[in-house]
Design a protein around this motif. Structure first.
Motif, PDB file in Angstrom:
ATOM      1  N   PRO A   1       0.719  -1.673  -0.276  1.00  0.00           N
ATOM      2  CA  PRO A   1       0.134   0.510  -0.070  1.00  0.00           C
ATOM      3  C   PRO A   1       0.461   1.255  -0.135  1.00  0.00           C
ATOM      4  O   PRO A   1       0.027   2.409  -0.621  1.00  0.00           O
ATOM      5  CB  PRO A   1      -0.506  -0.173   1.299  1.00  0.00           C
ATOM      6  CG  PRO A   1      -0.601  -0.769   1.903  1.00  0.00           C
ATOM      7  CD  PRO A   1       0.548  -1.951   1.338  1.00  0.00           C
ATOM      8  N   PHE A   2       1.972   0.974   0.872  1.00  0.00           N
ATOM      9  CA  PHE A   2       3.116   2.619   1.151  1.00  0.00           C
ATOM     10  C   PHE A   2       3.230   2.643  -0.747  1.00  0.00           C
ATOM     11  O   PHE A   2       3.688   3.984  -0.953  1.00  0.00           O
ATOM     12  CB  PHE A   2       4.146   2.176   1.948  1.00  0.00           C
ATOM     13  CG  PHE A   2       4.185   2.490   2.544  1.00  0.00           C
ATOM     14  CD1 PHE A   2       3.953   3.460   2.768  1.00  0.00           C
ATOM     15  CD2 PHE A   2       4.802   1.850   3.841  1.00  0.00           C
ATOM     16  CE1 PHE A   2       3.876   4.384   4.400  1.00  0.00           C
ATOM     17  CE2 PHE A   2       4.968   1.919   4.871  1.00  0.00           C
ATOM     18  CZ  PHE A   2       4.322   3.947   4.625  1.00  0.00           C
ATOM     19  N   GLU A   3       3.785   1.403  -1.559  1.00  0.00           N
ATOM     20  CA  GLU A   3       4.591   1.692  -2.778  1.00  0.00           C
ATOM     21  C   GLU A   3       3.296   2.765  -3.937  1.00  0.00           C
ATOM     22  O   GLU A   3       3.408   3.362  -4.456  1.00  0.00           O
ATOM     23  CB  GLU A   3       4.392   0.974  -2.893  1.00  0.00           C
ATOM     24  CG  GLU A   3       5.996   0.355  -4.207  1.00  0.00           C
ATOM     25  CD  GLU A   3       6.052  -1.226  -4.923  1.00  0.00           C
ATOM     26  OE1 GLU A   3       7.940  -1.613  -4.695  1.00  0.00           O
ATOM     27  OE2 GLU A   3       5.225  -2.664  -4.472  1.00  0.00           O
TER      28      GLU A   3
ATOM     29  N   SER B   1      -0.717  -7.439  13.934  1.00  0.00           N
ATOM     30  CA  SER B   1       0.687  -7.487  14.124  1.00  0.00           C
ATOM     31  C   SER B   1       0.678  -8.848  14.251  1.00  0.00           C
ATOM     32  O   SER B   1       2.171  -9.602  13.993  1.00  0.00           O
ATOM     33  CB  SER B   1       1.100  -5.950  14.302  1.00  0.00           C
ATOM     34  OG  SER B   1       1.022  -6.491  15.741  1.00  0.00           O
ATOM     35  N   ARG B   2      -0.303  -9.848  15.062  1.00  0.00           N
ATOM     36  CA  ARG B   2       0.214 -10.972  15.268  1.00  0.00           C
ATOM     37  C   ARG B   2      -0.505 -12.005  14.130  1.00  0.00           C
ATOM     38  O   ARG B   2      -0.097 -13.019  14.091  1.00  0.00           O
ATOM     39  CB  ARG B   2      -0.695 -11.030  16.834  1.00  0.00           C
ATOM     40  CG  ARG B   2       0.363 -10.099  18.171  1.00  0.00           C
ATOM     41  CD  ARG B   2      -1.135 -10.614  19.343  1.00  0.00           C
ATOM     42  NE  ARG B   2      -0.211 -12.105  20.189  1.00  0.00           N
ATOM     43  CZ  ARG B   2      -0.895 -12.370  20.853  1.00  0.00           C
ATOM     44  NH1 ARG B   2      -2.146 -11.468  21.245  1.00  0.00           N
ATOM     45  NH2 ARG B   2      -0.824 -13.227  21.822  1.00  0.00           N
ATOM     46  N   SER B   3      -1.022 -12.228  13.176  1.00  0.00           N
ATOM     47  CA  SER B   3      -0.951 -12.596  12.621  1.00  0.00           C
ATOM     48  C   SER B   3       0.139 -13.184  11.454  1.00  0.00           C
ATOM     49  O   SER B   3       0.952 -12.795  11.429  1.00  0.00           O
ATOM     50  CB  SER B   3      -2.692 -11.823  11.579  1.00  0.00           C
ATOM     51  OG  SER B   3      -1.726 -11.065  10.587  1.00  0.00           O
ATOM     52  N   ALA B   4      -0.413 -14.341  11.011  1.00  0.00           N
ATOM     53  CA  ALA B   4       0.314 -15.508   9.908  1.00  0.00           C
ATOM     54  C   ALA B   4       0.970 -14.484   9.104  1.00  0.00           C
ATOM     55  O   ALA B   4       1.854 -14.388   8.661  1.00  0.00           O
ATOM     56  CB  ALA B   4      -0.269 -16.596   9.908  1.00  0.00           C
ATOM     57  N   ALA B   5       0.340 -13.539   8.236  1.00  0.00           N
ATOM     58  CA  ALA B   5       0.079 -12.959   7.596  1.00  0.00           C
ATOM     59  C   ALA B   5       1.854 -11.722   7.750  1.00  0.00           C
ATOM     60  O   ALA B   5       2.195 -11.935   6.989  1.00  0.00           O
ATOM     61  CB  ALA B   5      -1.536 -11.863   6.890  1.00  0.00           C
ATOM     62  N   ALA B   6       0.775 -11.511   8.996  1.00  0.00           N
ATOM     63  CA  ALA B   6       1.899  -9.784   9.521  1.00  0.00           C
ATOM     64  C   ALA B   6       3.361 -11.028   9.817  1.00  0.00           C
ATOM     65  O   ALA B   6       3.831 -10.444   9.165  1.00  0.00           O
ATOM     66  CB  ALA B   6       1.821  -9.379  10.584  1.00  0.00           C
ATOM     67  N   ARG B   7       3.398 -11.866  10.277  1.00  0.00           N
ATOM     68  CA  ARG B   7       4.732 -12.666  10.406  1.00  0.00           C
ATOM     69  C   ARG B   7       5.729 -12.093   9.289  1.00  0.00           C
ATOM     70  O   ARG B   7       6.832 -12.447   9.155  1.00  0.00           O
ATOM     71  CB  ARG B   7       4.621 -13.839  11.402  1.00  0.00           C
ATOM     72  CG  ARG B   7       5.023 -13.161  12.904  1.00  0.00           C
ATOM     73  CD  ARG B   7       4.229 -13.862  13.664  1.00  0.00           C
ATOM     74  NE  ARG B   7       2.641 -14.176  13.768  1.00  0.00           N
ATOM     75  CZ  ARG B   7       2.428 -15.409  13.773  1.00  0.00           C
ATOM     76  NH1 ARG B   7       3.278 -16.443  13.637  1.00  0.00           N
ATOM     77  NH2 ARG B   7       0.874 -16.185  13.823  1.00  0.00           N
ATOM     78  N   ALA B   8       4.722 -13.114   8.227  1.00  0.00           N
ATOM     79  CA  ALA B   8       5.278 -13.653   6.725  1.00  0.00           C
ATOM     80  C   ALA B   8       6.150 -12.236   6.107  1.00  0.00           C
ATOM     81  O   ALA B   8       7.439 -12.025   5.524  1.00  0.00           O
ATOM     82  CB  ALA B   8       4.581 -14.515   6.272  1.00  0.00           C
ATOM     83  N   LEU B   9       5.121 -11.022   6.708  1.00  0.00           N
ATOM     84  CA  LEU B   9       5.348  -9.994   5.437  1.00  0.00           C
ATOM     85  C   LEU B   9       7.331  -9.687   6.568  1.00  0.00           C
ATOM     86  O   LEU B   9       8.165  -8.761   5.930  1.00  0.00           O
ATOM     87  CB  LEU B   9       4.810  -9.058   5.714  1.00  0.00           C
ATOM     88  CG  LEU B   9       3.262  -8.471   5.152  1.00  0.00           C
ATOM     89  CD1 LEU B   9       2.603  -7.765   4.785  1.00  0.00           C
ATOM     90  CD2 LEU B   9       4.627  -8.725   3.695  1.00  0.00           C
ATOM     91  N   VAL B  10       6.992  -9.341   7.686  1.00  0.00           N
ATOM     92  CA  VAL B  10       8.325  -9.137   8.266  1.00  0.00           C
ATOM     93  C   VAL B  10       9.455  -9.462   7.719  1.00  0.00           C
ATOM     94  O   VAL B  10      10.092  -9.360   7.656  1.00  0.00           O
ATOM     95  CB  VAL B  10       7.860  -9.237   9.981  1.00  0.00           C
ATOM     96  CG1 VAL B  10       9.085  -9.131  10.803  1.00  0.00           C
ATOM     97  CG2 VAL B  10       6.768  -8.390  10.763  1.00  0.00           C
TER      98      VAL B  10
ATOM     99  N   GLY C   1       7.443  -5.568   6.856  1.00  0.00           N
ATOM    100  CA  GLY C   1       6.546  -4.779   8.411  1.00  0.00           C
ATOM    101  C   GLY C   1       6.429  -3.482   7.812  1.00  0.00           C
ATOM    102  O   GLY C   1       5.092  -3.648   9.038  1.00  0.00           O
ATOM    103  N   GLU C   2       7.208  -2.538   7.580  1.00  0.00           N
ATOM    104  CA  GLU C   2       6.148  -1.236   7.746  1.00  0.00           C
ATOM    105  C   GLU C   2       4.895  -1.476   7.131  1.00  0.00           C
ATOM    106  O   GLU C   2       4.189  -0.234   7.350  1.00  0.00           O
ATOM    107  CB  GLU C   2       7.275  -0.376   6.844  1.00  0.00           C
ATOM    108  CG  GLU C   2       8.571   0.418   7.821  1.00  0.00           C
ATOM    109  CD  GLU C   2       7.427   0.659   7.835  1.00  0.00           C
ATOM    110  OE1 GLU C   2       6.928   1.801   8.079  1.00  0.00           O
ATOM    111  OE2 GLU C   2       8.343   0.991   9.562  1.00  0.00           O
ATOM    112  N   ASP C   3       4.623  -1.960   6.003  1.00  0.00           N
ATOM    113  CA  ASP C   3       3.271  -2.348   5.185  1.00  0.00           C
ATOM    114  C   ASP C   3       2.244  -2.991   6.658  1.00  0.00           C
ATOM    115  O   ASP C   3       0.985  -2.404   6.447  1.00  0.00           O
ATOM    116  CB  ASP C   3       3.265  -3.327   4.221  1.00  0.00           C
ATOM    117  CG  ASP C   3       3.545  -3.404   3.169  1.00  0.00           C
ATOM    118  OD1 ASP C   3       3.619  -1.583   2.595  1.00  0.00           O
ATOM    119  OD2 ASP C   3       4.063  -3.491   1.882  1.00  0.00           O
ATOM    120  N   VAL C   4       2.580  -3.540   7.312  1.00  0.00           N
ATOM    121  CA  VAL C   4       1.590  -4.107   8.479  1.00  0.00           C
ATOM    122  C   VAL C   4       1.084  -2.714   9.012  1.00  0.00           C
ATOM    123  O   VAL C   4      -0.066  -2.417   9.566  1.00  0.00           O
ATOM    124  CB  VAL C   4       2.192  -5.353   9.412  1.00  0.00           C
ATOM    125  CG1 VAL C   4       1.762  -5.466  11.187  1.00  0.00           C
ATOM    126  CG2 VAL C   4       3.018  -6.713   8.723  1.00  0.00           C
TER     127      VAL C   4
END
Lengths: 234, 234
Positions: free
Chosen positions: B79-81, B187-196, B201-204
């Motif tokens: 979303p940032f991009e 941030s506790r979701s698996a989707a977030a952890r995969a991004l980190v 992680g900034e996208d989360v």
């Protein structure tokens, strides 16, 4: 230890270790009640015909269709009724809409399987913690393939007692448990509303009781199409 | 008005009226960001090849595999991009792992369909309330067919603004929303952890922002295998 909550039964789910199957309204509550009443074993049948087939072998046959006792069955699926049923040292076979099906799905892969409800929430968690090697999974039976608030809440109630690394489902179930009261969560569910409609609202109130039993129906063996549960000490 | 939350995408789900598709990390957040950046239309492709096929027609091609920009794509799924992408008055096509698939599933039956994230939570709820006849459904994209805490939380955030008769999923999603903070849930979701893990992680943190956009990507039409979204006023 991984803590896992499957909020919906789905074909293809694999349980590599231990699983607790939950159908709090009402099959897994009633299974605990049968053990409390002294039943030697509780068998889960894959359907009504398979349940009735055990009648001539001396089984008491219990279950439901649309909440009510099916033709030819000895008992419905009521935990109240189960507590005072003449089952001492007898075997009971159950066939229900959601709970027995979810247990059969879980039994395809799980190394260890037990039945859990709010009644035996603490005892089931202790049994799971004592026996799991890598993962404690909870499987919600749901309602006709859909999500059930009552079961998700019950998963959270169990998971709140366990230490480990929760997956997304476990985090969600815990949040639901922390936000709602037992009777509030159960009575707002579609499963409860369907029971109230057929005059069985008392069973909802009964099923909402926490930690009243120390008995855990643990899968002892599989006999043909039947899952055979007995109480196991933690 | 029935309020419905489907916490997992499943084949066979039928949406008789209006549905809001949610993949908060990140496809439906990024789709809103593209509209914010001035994109005329956002197309959802059923796969990467179908997305790349539109490149020669002047589309900007965005998406991800395992969180990262696939070969040949112009942009990832950030979303940032997207906010600063050169998309003014252009068309963007997206192909992602979960979000675009869930939208295609919903489009099979829904009369009206839009994309929702925390960014446009309030605007999407207003659009839904203005257009639904009998049911407002939210569909969580989840993560590779499994349950996602991030999406369930976002469903609850949307449902908390709506009046009606909630189903079990909607009651559960609301409880999750009421129990957790946006950044905590995401941030506790698996989707977030995969991004980190892949350095995104900034996208989360970006995706956890509530109500920053008034833009709702509404399904305007279906062109072959593509879903075409445009902003629609409530």
């Amino acid at each position: 230890m991984r803590l896992r909550a499957e909020l919906l039964p789905r074909e293809g789910l694999i349980f590599p270790d231990l699983v607790l199957v939950v159908d709090v309204i009402r099959a897994t509550t009633t299974a605990v009640a049968f053990l409390e009443a002294g039943a030697r074993e509780v068998w889960f049948a894959p359907g009504h015909d398979a349940a009735l087939a055990l009648k001539e072998r001396g089984f008491l046959v219990a279950g439901e269709s649309r909440g009510l006792k099916p033709p030819g069955f000895d008992l419905g699926n009521s935990p109240f009724e189960a507590l005072s049923a003449p089952v001492a040292d007898r075997r009971v076979v159950m066939s229900t809409t959601n709970g027995t099906r979810a247990a059969h799905l879980a039994a395809k892969s799980a190394k260890r399987l037990a039945l859990m409800s709010l009644w035996n929430r603490r005892a089931a968690a202790a049994w799971a913690a004592a026996h799991a090697k890598e993962e404690i999974a909870y499987l919600a039976a749901g309602k006709e393939g859909g999500f059930g608030l009552d079961d998700a809440y019950t998963l959270g109630a169990g998971l709140s007692l366990l230490e480990g690394e929760p997956d997304d489902g476990a985090l969600a179930a815990r949040a639901i448990y922390e936000r709602l009261d037992p009777l509030e969560a159960l009575s707002r569910s579609a499963a409860a509303r369907a029971l109230v409609e057929v005059g069985l609202g008392e069973d909802v109130r009964a099923a909402a009781e926490l930690d009243r039993s120390d008995l855990v129906p643990v899968l002892d063996r599989i006999e043909g199409p039947y899952l055979v549960f007995r109480h196991s000490e933690a």
